[in-house]
Scaffold this active site. Structure first.
Site, PDB file in Angstrom:
ATOM      1  N   ASP A 101       3.531   9.106   3.063  1.00  0.00           N
ATOM      2  CA  ASP A 101       3.113   7.710   2.919  1.00  0.00           C
ATOM      3  C   ASP A 101       1.705   7.495   3.473  1.00  0.00           C
ATOM      4  O   ASP A 101       1.274   8.198   4.387  1.00  0.00           O
ATOM      5  CB  ASP A 101       4.128   6.808   3.640  1.00  0.00           C
ATOM      6  N   ARG A 138      -3.411   3.093   1.852  1.00  0.00           N
ATOM      7  CA  ARG A 138      -4.167   2.589   2.999  1.00  0.00           C
ATOM      8  C   ARG A 138      -5.363   3.483   3.318  1.00  0.00           C
ATOM      9  O   ARG A 138      -6.436   3.007   3.694  1.00  0.00           O
ATOM     10  CB  ARG A 138      -3.255   2.447   4.230  1.00  0.00           C
ATOM     11  N   SER A 163       9.015   7.310  -6.025  1.00  0.00           N
ATOM     12  CA  SER A 163      10.364   6.753  -5.904  1.00  0.00           C
ATOM     13  C   SER A 163      10.747   5.952  -7.148  1.00  0.00           C
ATOM     14  O   SER A 163       9.883   5.565  -7.958  1.00  0.00           O
ATOM     15  CB  SER A 163      10.457   5.851  -4.668  1.00  0.00           C
ATOM     16  N   ASN A 185       8.790   2.877  -7.116  1.00  0.00           N
ATOM     17  CA  ASN A 185       7.326   2.896  -7.239  1.00  0.00           C
ATOM     18  C   ASN A 185       6.827   2.444  -8.615  1.00  0.00           C
ATOM     19  O   ASN A 185       5.628   2.167  -8.785  1.00  0.00           O
ATOM     20  CB  ASN A 185       6.759   4.285  -6.906  1.00  0.00           C
ATOM     21  N   TRP A 186       7.739   2.340  -9.594  1.00  0.00           N
ATOM     22  CA  TRP A 186       7.341   1.806 -10.908  1.00  0.00           C
ATOM     23  C   TRP A 186       6.900   0.353 -10.820  1.00  0.00           C
ATOM     24  O   TRP A 186       6.281  -0.174 -11.755  1.00  0.00           O
ATOM     25  CB  TRP A 186       8.494   1.930 -11.912  1.00  0.00           C
ATOM     26  N   ARG A 196      11.197   3.572   8.219  1.00  0.00           N
ATOM     27  CA  ARG A 196      12.274   3.307   7.260  1.00  0.00           C
ATOM     28  C   ARG A 196      12.389   4.488   6.304  1.00  0.00           C
ATOM     29  O   ARG A 196      11.460   5.283   6.174  1.00  0.00           O
ATOM     30  CB  ARG A 196      12.041   2.002   6.484  1.00  0.00           C
TER      31      ARG A 196
HETATM   32  C1  IPE Z   1       8.065   5.841  -0.126  1.00  0.00           C
HETATM   33  O1  IPE Z   1       6.888   5.185   0.161  1.00  0.00           O
HETATM   34  C2  IPE Z   1       7.947   6.587  -1.427  1.00  0.00           C
HETATM   35  C3  IPE Z   1       7.088   7.759  -1.415  1.00  0.00           C
HETATM   36  C4  IPE Z   1       6.427   8.212  -0.389  1.00  0.00           C
HETATM   37  C5  IPE Z   1       6.989   8.479  -2.672  1.00  0.00           C
HETATM   38  P1  IPE Z   1       6.634   3.676  -0.273  1.00  0.00           P
HETATM   39  O2  IPE Z   1       5.257   3.336   0.159  1.00  0.00           O
HETATM   40  O3  IPE Z   1       6.980   3.490  -1.705  1.00  0.00           O
HETATM   41  O4  IPE Z   1       7.719   2.886   0.596  1.00  0.00           O
HETATM   42  P2  IPE Z   1       7.708   1.367   1.082  1.00  0.00           P
HETATM   43  O5  IPE Z   1       7.458   0.513  -0.123  1.00  0.00           O
HETATM   44  O6  IPE Z   1       6.624   1.238   2.089  1.00  0.00           O
HETATM   45  O7  IPE Z   1       9.054   1.168   1.722  1.00  0.00           O
HETATM   46  C1  IPE Z   2       2.570   7.104  -0.719  1.00  0.00           C
HETATM   47  O1  IPE Z   2       1.435   6.381  -0.362  1.00  0.00           O
HETATM   48  C2  IPE Z   2       2.502   7.623  -2.138  1.00  0.00           C
HETATM   49  C3  IPE Z   2       3.435   6.955  -3.065  1.00  0.00           C
HETATM   50  C4  IPE Z   2       4.327   6.074  -2.733  1.00  0.00           C
HETATM   51  C5  IPE Z   2       3.339   7.321  -4.474  1.00  0.00           C
HETATM   52  P1  IPE Z   2       1.311   4.822  -0.660  1.00  0.00           P
HETATM   53  O2  IPE Z   2       0.616   4.667  -1.959  1.00  0.00           O
HETATM   54  O3  IPE Z   2       2.627   4.154  -0.529  1.00  0.00           O
HETATM   55  O4  IPE Z   2       0.354   4.371   0.511  1.00  0.00           O
HETATM   56  P2  IPE Z   2       0.376   2.974   1.275  1.00  0.00           P
HETATM   57  O5  IPE Z   2       1.735   2.846   1.907  1.00  0.00           O
HETATM   58  O6  IPE Z   2       0.141   1.914   0.252  1.00  0.00           O
HETATM   59  O7  IPE Z   2      -0.708   3.090   2.277  1.00  0.00           O
HETATM   60 MG    MG Z   3       3.550   3.289   1.076  1.00  0.00          MG
END
Ligand code: IPE
Ligand code: IPE
Ligand code: MG
Length: 241
Positions: A15, A19, A60, A63-64, A192
């Site tokens: 994650d 950011r 995930s 993520n869609w 989480r």
């Molecule tokens: C979890 O991260 C999914 C992946 C790292 C692929 P997210 O960024 O999607 O999770 P939330 O939305 O912060 O819970």
């Molecule tokens: C994790 O990084 C990658 C995916 C969920 C695909 P994020 O894209 O969720 O990064 P933040 O949480 O927005 O910083």
């Molecule tokens: Mg994230």
């Protein structure tokens, strides 16, 4: 003589790509490009450090929800790299596997994924499970559906059939031969699971790092494994000593 516990199966919730990019005034997609480089560094480090199974949370089922100008570049990265990294897989003796709902991925990604799995099925080193279009609840729901279908077939063949045990459900998860994760790491400071390996994580140890995923390197993985090695895991039993 004490031996340090080693984590045979490590899961990583990668994650903080977004950011990382935003802090630099870059598009979120650029964070995912850097995140892929970090993933390759950490895969190599994990293999060198003796990890046997590494599950990476790549994308995930939730993520869609993201905008097309973020999902599109993520899918493009997958299309470009999934199968084309064969030299990297070979050099590190990596067997690629998948967890998640493959049928819900675009057909071109499905075929690259299937190709990577096929190309690496004979490699005997660390197994890398790529969780793509993965959700823990989705996996359990699909497992139960498959279990019902198998049960119905059996009932039709021989009559009878009883209740389902935990083991029955576990047998129909995406990778039933892969042991439960010992250690689950999450970068970027969130506490989480975000739907990662809900069934398999019942007794996993967690490690949260403040660093954004694109900044991860070998030393970060070593620190996580070091933290794991000092923990007591009674699995519900009485603590020793
Ligand atoms: C979890 O991260 C999914 C992946 C790292 C692929 P997210 O960024 O999607 O999770 P939330 O939305 O912060 O819970
Ligand atoms: C994790 O990084 C990658 C995916 C969920 C695909 P994020 O894209 O969720 O990064 P933040 O949480 O927005 O910083
Ligand atoms: Mg994230």
């Amino acid at each position: 003589m004490m031996h340090k516990a080693t984590a045979a199966h490590v899961g990583i919730i990668m994650d903080g790509n977004g950011r990382w990019a935003q802090q630099r005034g870059l598009a979120r997609a650029q964070g995912h490009t850097e995140g892929l480089k970090a993933a390759k560094r950490i895969v190599k480090a994990a293999a060198d450090l003796g990890v046997q199974f590494l599950t990476l949370y790549v994308f995930s089922t939730e993520n869609w929800k993201r905008a097309a100008d973020e999902v599109g570049p993520i899918m493009a990265l997958l299309k470009q790299h999934l199968r084309a990294e064969l030299d990297f897989y070979r050099e590190n003796n990596l067997r690629i596997r998948h967890a998640g709902d493959a049928g819900g991925l675009p057909p071109d990604i499905q075929s690259e994924l299937a190709g990577a799995i096929e190309d690496t099925k004979g490699f005997s080193g660390m197994q890398v499970v790529l969780a793509i279009n993965y959700g823990g609840r989705n996996e359990i729901a699909r497992a139960v559906r498959r279990l019902f279908a198998a049960e119905a077939a059996q009932r039709a063949a021989q009559g009878g059939g009883g209740g389902f045990s935990e083991g029955d459900i576990a047998r129909f998860l995406d990778n039933p031969d892969v042991p439960d994760p010992d250690l689950i790491i999450r970068s970027a400071g969130e506490f989480r699971t975000s739907n990662f390996m809900l069934w398999q994580s019942a007794y996993s140890e967690y490690y949260v790092s403040q660093k954004f995923w694109p900044d991860w390197d070998r030393a970060d993985l070593e620190a996580a494994l070091e933290s794991f090695s000092g923990r007591a895991r009674p699995f519900g039993g009485a603590r020793a000593g």
